[in-house]
Write a protein that holds these residues in place. Structure first.
Motif, PDB file in Angstrom:
ATOM      1  N   ARG B 292       0.834  -1.204   0.000  1.00  0.00           N
ATOM      2  CA  ARG B 292       0.000   0.000   0.000  1.00  0.00           C
ATOM      3  C   ARG B 292       0.866   1.250   0.000  1.00  0.00           C
ATOM      4  NH1 ARG B 292      -3.648  -2.976   3.174  1.00  0.00           N
ATOM      5  NH2 ARG B 292      -2.562  -2.407   5.070  1.00  0.00           N
ATOM      6  N   ALA B 293       1.984   1.186   0.717  1.00  0.00           N
ATOM      7  CA  ALA B 293       2.885   2.334   0.735  1.00  0.00           C
ATOM      8  C   ALA B 293       3.424   2.595  -0.674  1.00  0.00           C
ATOM      9  CB  ALA B 293       4.030   2.087   1.711  1.00  0.00           C
ATOM     10  N   LEU B 294       3.580   1.543  -1.463  1.00  0.00           N
ATOM     11  CA  LEU B 294       4.122   1.703  -2.815  1.00  0.00           C
ATOM     12  C   LEU B 294       3.071   2.204  -3.798  1.00  0.00           C
ATOM     13  CD1 LEU B 294       6.380  -1.477  -3.206  1.00  0.00           C
ATOM     14  CD2 LEU B 294       7.144   0.898  -3.306  1.00  0.00           C
ATOM     15  N   VAL B 295       1.867   1.626  -3.771  1.00  0.00           N
ATOM     16  CA  VAL B 295       0.913   1.896  -4.859  1.00  0.00           C
ATOM     17  C   VAL B 295      -0.425   2.472  -4.397  1.00  0.00           C
ATOM     18  CG1 VAL B 295       1.919   0.163  -6.368  1.00  0.00           C
ATOM     19  CG2 VAL B 295       0.044  -0.480  -4.840  1.00  0.00           C
ATOM     20  N   GLY B 296      -0.600   2.766  -3.110  1.00  0.00           N
ATOM     21  CA  GLY B 296      -1.881   3.316  -2.662  1.00  0.00           C
ATOM     22  C   GLY B 296      -2.844   2.215  -2.253  1.00  0.00           C
ATOM     23  N   PRO B 297      -4.076   2.601  -1.868  1.00  0.00           N
ATOM     24  CA  PRO B 297      -4.955   1.632  -1.206  1.00  0.00           C
ATOM     25  C   PRO B 297      -5.799   0.737  -2.115  1.00  0.00           C
ATOM     26  CG  PRO B 297      -5.936   3.806  -1.164  1.00  0.00           C
ATOM     27  CD  PRO B 297      -4.616   3.950  -1.870  1.00  0.00           C
ATOM     28  N   ASP B 298      -5.876   1.025  -3.432  1.00  0.00           N
ATOM     29  CA  ASP B 298      -6.768   0.244  -4.289  1.00  0.00           C
ATOM     30  C   ASP B 298      -6.299  -1.218  -4.359  1.00  0.00           C
ATOM     31  OD1 ASP B 298      -8.140  -0.998  -6.359  1.00  0.00           O
ATOM     32  OD2 ASP B 298      -8.400   0.873  -7.451  1.00  0.00           O
ATOM     33  N   LEU B 299      -7.177  -2.136  -3.950  1.00  0.00           N
ATOM     34  CA  LEU B 299      -6.784  -3.549  -3.841  1.00  0.00           C
ATOM     35  C   LEU B 299      -6.249  -4.110  -5.154  1.00  0.00           C
ATOM     36  CD1 LEU B 299      -6.739  -6.187  -2.121  1.00  0.00           C
ATOM     37  CD2 LEU B 299      -8.929  -6.712  -3.175  1.00  0.00           C
ATOM     38  N   ARG B 300      -6.859  -3.682  -6.273  1.00  0.00           N
ATOM     39  CA  ARG B 300      -6.410  -4.244  -7.550  1.00  0.00           C
ATOM     40  C   ARG B 300      -4.945  -3.931  -7.799  1.00  0.00           C
ATOM     41  NH1 ARG B 300     -10.790  -1.333 -10.937  1.00  0.00           N
ATOM     42  NH2 ARG B 300     -10.292   0.103  -9.254  1.00  0.00           N
ATOM     43  N   ARG B 301      -4.509  -2.754  -7.331  1.00  0.00           N
ATOM     44  CA  ARG B 301      -3.093  -2.414  -7.493  1.00  0.00           C
ATOM     45  C   ARG B 301      -2.258  -3.051  -6.392  1.00  0.00           C
ATOM     46  NH1 ARG B 301      -3.258   3.672  -7.577  1.00  0.00           N
ATOM     47  NH2 ARG B 301      -5.119   3.985  -8.796  1.00  0.00           N
ATOM     48  N   VAL B 302      -2.817  -3.118  -5.179  1.00  0.00           N
ATOM     49  CA  VAL B 302      -2.061  -3.650  -4.039  1.00  0.00           C
ATOM     50  C   VAL B 302      -1.665  -5.109  -4.277  1.00  0.00           C
ATOM     51  CG1 VAL B 302      -2.285  -4.298  -1.604  1.00  0.00           C
ATOM     52  CG2 VAL B 302      -3.024  -2.044  -2.369  1.00  0.00           C
ATOM     53  N   LEU B 303      -2.531  -5.846  -4.994  1.00  0.00           N
ATOM     54  CA  LEU B 303      -2.257  -7.273  -5.176  1.00  0.00           C
ATOM     55  C   LEU B 303      -0.958  -7.521  -5.945  1.00  0.00           C
ATOM     56  CD1 LEU B 303      -5.792  -8.772  -5.906  1.00  0.00           C
ATOM     57  CD2 LEU B 303      -4.328  -9.227  -3.949  1.00  0.00           C
ATOM     58  N   VAL B 304      -0.607  -6.614  -6.858  1.00  0.00           N
ATOM     59  CA  VAL B 304       0.581  -6.853  -7.699  1.00  0.00           C
ATOM     60  C   VAL B 304       1.869  -6.827  -6.877  1.00  0.00           C
ATOM     61  CG1 VAL B 304       1.879  -6.057  -9.693  1.00  0.00           C
ATOM     62  CG2 VAL B 304      -0.620  -5.997  -9.731  1.00  0.00           C
ATOM     63  N   PRO B 305       2.168  -5.724  -6.169  1.00  0.00           N
ATOM     64  CA  PRO B 305       3.369  -5.777  -5.328  1.00  0.00           C
ATOM     65  C   PRO B 305       3.262  -6.792  -4.193  1.00  0.00           C
ATOM     66  CG  PRO B 305       2.245  -3.658  -5.103  1.00  0.00           C
ATOM     67  CD  PRO B 305       1.571  -4.373  -6.208  1.00  0.00           C
ATOM     68  N   SER B 306       2.047  -7.102  -3.744  1.00  0.00           N
ATOM     69  CA  SER B 306       1.909  -8.116  -2.691  1.00  0.00           C
ATOM     70  C   SER B 306       2.382  -9.479  -3.189  1.00  0.00           C
ATOM     71  CB  SER B 306       0.456  -8.230  -2.233  1.00  0.00           C
ATOM     72  OG  SER B 306       0.047  -7.058  -1.581  1.00  0.00           O
ATOM     73  N   LEU B 307       2.015  -9.774  -4.445  1.00  0.00           N
ATOM     74  CA  LEU B 307       2.417 -11.047  -5.048  1.00  0.00           C
ATOM     75  C   LEU B 307       3.935 -11.160  -5.114  1.00  0.00           C
ATOM     76  CD1 LEU B 307       1.182 -13.509  -6.752  1.00  0.00           C
ATOM     77  CD2 LEU B 307       1.875 -12.175  -8.726  1.00  0.00           C
ATOM     78  N   LEU B 308       4.611 -10.011  -5.298  1.00  0.00           N
ATOM     79  CA  LEU B 308       6.075 -10.025  -5.436  1.00  0.00           C
ATOM     80  C   LEU B 308       6.777  -9.865  -4.095  1.00  0.00           C
ATOM     81  CD1 LEU B 308       6.138  -7.690  -8.551  1.00  0.00           C
ATOM     82  CD2 LEU B 308       6.697 -10.123  -8.549  1.00  0.00           C
ATOM     83  N   LEU B 309       6.188  -9.071  -3.200  1.00  0.00           N
ATOM     84  CA  LEU B 309       6.852  -8.827  -1.921  1.00  0.00           C
ATOM     85  C   LEU B 309       6.676  -9.994  -0.949  1.00  0.00           C
ATOM     86  CD1 LEU B 309       6.091  -5.057  -1.251  1.00  0.00           C
ATOM     87  CD2 LEU B 309       8.312  -6.091  -1.716  1.00  0.00           C
ATOM     88  N   GLY B 310       5.605 -10.759  -1.104  1.00  0.00           N
ATOM     89  CA  GLY B 310       5.407 -11.939  -0.258  1.00  0.00           C
ATOM     90  C   GLY B 310       6.600 -12.871  -0.351  1.00  0.00           C
TER      91      GLY B 310
END
Lengths: 275, 356
Positions: B292-310
């Motif tokens: 969220r810090a990288l791309v803001g709160p919209d879940l559709r965007r949050v999922l992308v860095p989450s997939l990589l940062l996990g």
């Protein structure tokens, strides 16, 4: 009880849709909140729904917007039963601004307005140039273009409310329903919102707004719907339906009704509680 | 800009306005939201191949990366021990990171984390029950884990919708801690009662990826893939629910269906991940927080860095687990807790828990 004549459809920017409540009853469990209401908000006009707290006006709006399924009667959109319309198709034709609208922290105005395009998107239809154009148009129409990149939490109440209205405008629906969009705003911001709603109606939309403030409704509504205890008690142009009797019946308040010399609209002057 | 300039409004709206200059901002943020995690993933992946708790050090390992096996011991360490475990850690991290983002969206609570809310505990208790009843963890494990995760997830989301619990992010975490504690003691009881399975069961109290191979990954691949597909399908409605359920319904979504789909997706992802690696906490908290810090709160965007940062977080934690108590290894679940607990404290101590 007949709605005023609809304006020439040539004015309409969008294909105007006709929304009609046909003897609609809405209930919360066993308690009936809206009792067999017949209502046809005129296209191209601003319709205001007024009434005391708990009179069912917000429930009526939820019924008109498909959020609340009628216990009796039907809501018709261009003659089709709204309850049987697919959710997404209905959302392409009816925009809703709920009272409880809230945005997560860190969302910009443009981010918020983009949500308005969701009914037009699908699994295979992602963000398109048309979506971007619709968002840009909505930002222009609401005077929010310059603020598009701002975070919502940094805006004034009036600006934030206009951003939410921009979301529903980007939805490009013929019908726009708003539940108390001015309840938390000061006078200037209230007028800001209502000026905008009047314009949106003038462009051909059917705009229905639930509003607490009778003075605002008298000032801006083309069509007034007064409700009490789930029933409609008056409907028509404000200058025709707003009378001391109506105010007493709705709110238990003795009031004088004057005429604004500039607009010829009714001015309600409360004088005291009715005995 | 207040009331005014009404002349150039709606009716003239057909004229295309100049390209909104603000629109490039999300694109740039999104690019950063992909580039930064990808770089970190490459770094941690390399570290995971090169660093171990044993005698094969980074230099010997590095010489074996091109292949050729001139140093059989190093080649074995790099490609047979660290390679598969790195891959397992990446998959587990991706599943937990995205599941955390989704669960937070459903619960509308930035502290809703599968580990904290008892979803992981549900999954591992499911597996332990299967073992205690004499079943095979290898064949029944994934199913039991997904089922347990589903029950934990339903309890968490149910609690989030209770008045008084859902409105306060911290209370939901308390409710989750209670559920986790309950399930944890159930696992302990089974461990005490049944000595025979104690060794097999102990793994399910603290997770890890050491010794996990690609076969274990293959067992849970269907659950993880199905979870990922469901998450993709539900991402848009779920993102709209951040605006409140009436607003989401007004946009043509069906909030109840979206919530249920998301719960099943989270259960599949967390259950699958737990079946491979045991309960690993805090990943689903730390990762969406950073995303969220990288791309803001919209879940559709949050999922992308989450997939990589996990994967970044789990692989990094796994590398650290090899270094803390050499020549032994610290359990991975302990390391993620060491990283995650301070983050939880910081978020909880913030003047205001950010609204989701």
């Amino acid at each position: 009880m007949t709605p005023p004549a609809t304006p020439p459809s040539a004015q309409a920017a969008d294909p105007s849709a006709v929304l009609r409540a046909d003897g609609v009853t809405l209930a919360h469990g066993q308690a009936i909140a809206v009792d067999t209401i017949r209502l046809a908000p005129p296209p191209g006009r601003l319709t205001a729904v007024v009434g005391p707290n708990g009179c069912g006006k917000s429930t009526l709006l939820a019924g008109l917007s498909r959020l609340h399924r009628p216990a009796g009667g039907t809501v018709l959109l261009d003659g089709r039963d709204l309850a049987r319309l697919p959710a997404r198709e209905a959302a392409r034709r009816i925009g809703l601004l709920p009272q409880s609208a809230q945005a997560p922290d860190g969302l910009t105005v443009a981010d918020l307005v983009r949500f308005g395009r969701q009914p037009h998107q699908g699994l295979l239809r992602q963000w398109s140039p048309q979506d971007q154009q619709a968002v840009d148009r909505a930002l222009t129409a609401t005077g929010m273009t310059a603020l598009a990149g701002r975070l919502l939490e940094t805006l004034s109440g009036g600006q934030r409310q206009r951003a939410w209205i921009a979301l529903t405008v980007a939805q490009e629906t013929a019908v726009l329903l708003l539940d108390e969009p001015t309840s938390a705003l000061d006078l200037g911001h209230q007028l800001e919102v209502f000026e905008l709603l009047r314009e949106l109606a003038a462009a051909g939309r059917t705009v229905v707004v639930v509003v607490h403030d009778l003075m605002l409704a008298c000032r801006y509504a083309d069509h007034l719907v007064a409700m009490k205890a789930g029933r409609m008690v008056a409907e028509g142009a404000p200058r025709e339906v707003v009378t001391p009797e109506l105010i007493r019946r709705l709110y238990g308040v003795e009031a004088g009704v004057l005429r604004d010399p500039d607009t010829d609209r009714p001015l309600v002057v409360p004088r005291g509680l009715a005995p | 800009m207040l009331v005014g300039n009404h002349e150039r409004s709606i009716t003239s709206g057909a004229a295309p306005p100049a390209a909104a200059p603000t629109d490039r901002l999300p694109a740039r943020r999104m690019a950063a939201g992909v580039a930064v995690p990808v770089a970190l993933l490459a770094l941690t992946g390399a570290a995971s191949l090169l660093i171990g708790s044993g005698e094969v050090g980074p230099v010997r390992s590095w010489r074996e990366v091109p292949g050729g096996a001139r140093d059989p011991e190093a080649a074995f360490a790099v490609w047979h021990l660290r390679g598969p475990r790195t891959l397992v850690a990446m998959v587990v991290g991706a599943a937990l990171g995205t599941a955390g983002a989704a669960l937070q969206a459903v619960a509308r609570n930035p502290l809703a984390e599968p580990g904290l809310l008892g979803v992981s505990a549900g999954a591992s208790t499911g597996v332990v029950l299967v073992i205690a009843l004499g079943g095979s963890a290898a064949t029944l494990g994934p199913y039991a884990a997904v089922l347990g995760a589903l029950l934990g997830c339903l309890a968490a989301v149910g609690a989030a919708r209770l008045r008084g619990v859902g409105d306060d992010p911290l209370r939901l975490v308390l409710a989750g801690a209670a559920l986790s504690g309950l399930l944890g003691s159930l696992t302990s009881v089974l461990l005490l009662v049944d000595n025979r399975t104690a060794d097999e069961v102990r793994f399910w109290t603290v997770g890890g990826v050491a010794g996990r191979d690609l076969g274990a990954l293959a067992d849970v691949a269907p659950a993880l893939l199905l979870g990922a597909v469901l998450l993709l399908l539900v991402a848009r409605p779920l993102s709209a629910m951040a605006l409140g359920e009436p607003a989401a319904a007004g946009l043509g979504h069906r909030p109840r269906r979206a919530r249920l789909t998301a719960v099943v997706a989270v259960a599949l992802l967390v259950g699958g991940a737990t079946a491979v690696a045991g309960p690993i906490g805090f990943v689903g908290l730390v990762v969406p927080f950073a995303a969220r810090a990288l791309v803001g709160p919209d879940l559709r965007r949050v999922l992308v860095p989450s997939l990589l940062l996990g994967p970044v977080v789990v692989v990094a934690a796994d590398v650290v687990s090899r270094l803390l108590v050499r020549p032994y290894e610290m359990p991975l679940g302990v390391v993620t807790a060491l990283i995650g607990a301070p983050v939880l404290v910081v978020v909880a101590r913030a003047r205001r828990v950010p609204a989701l």
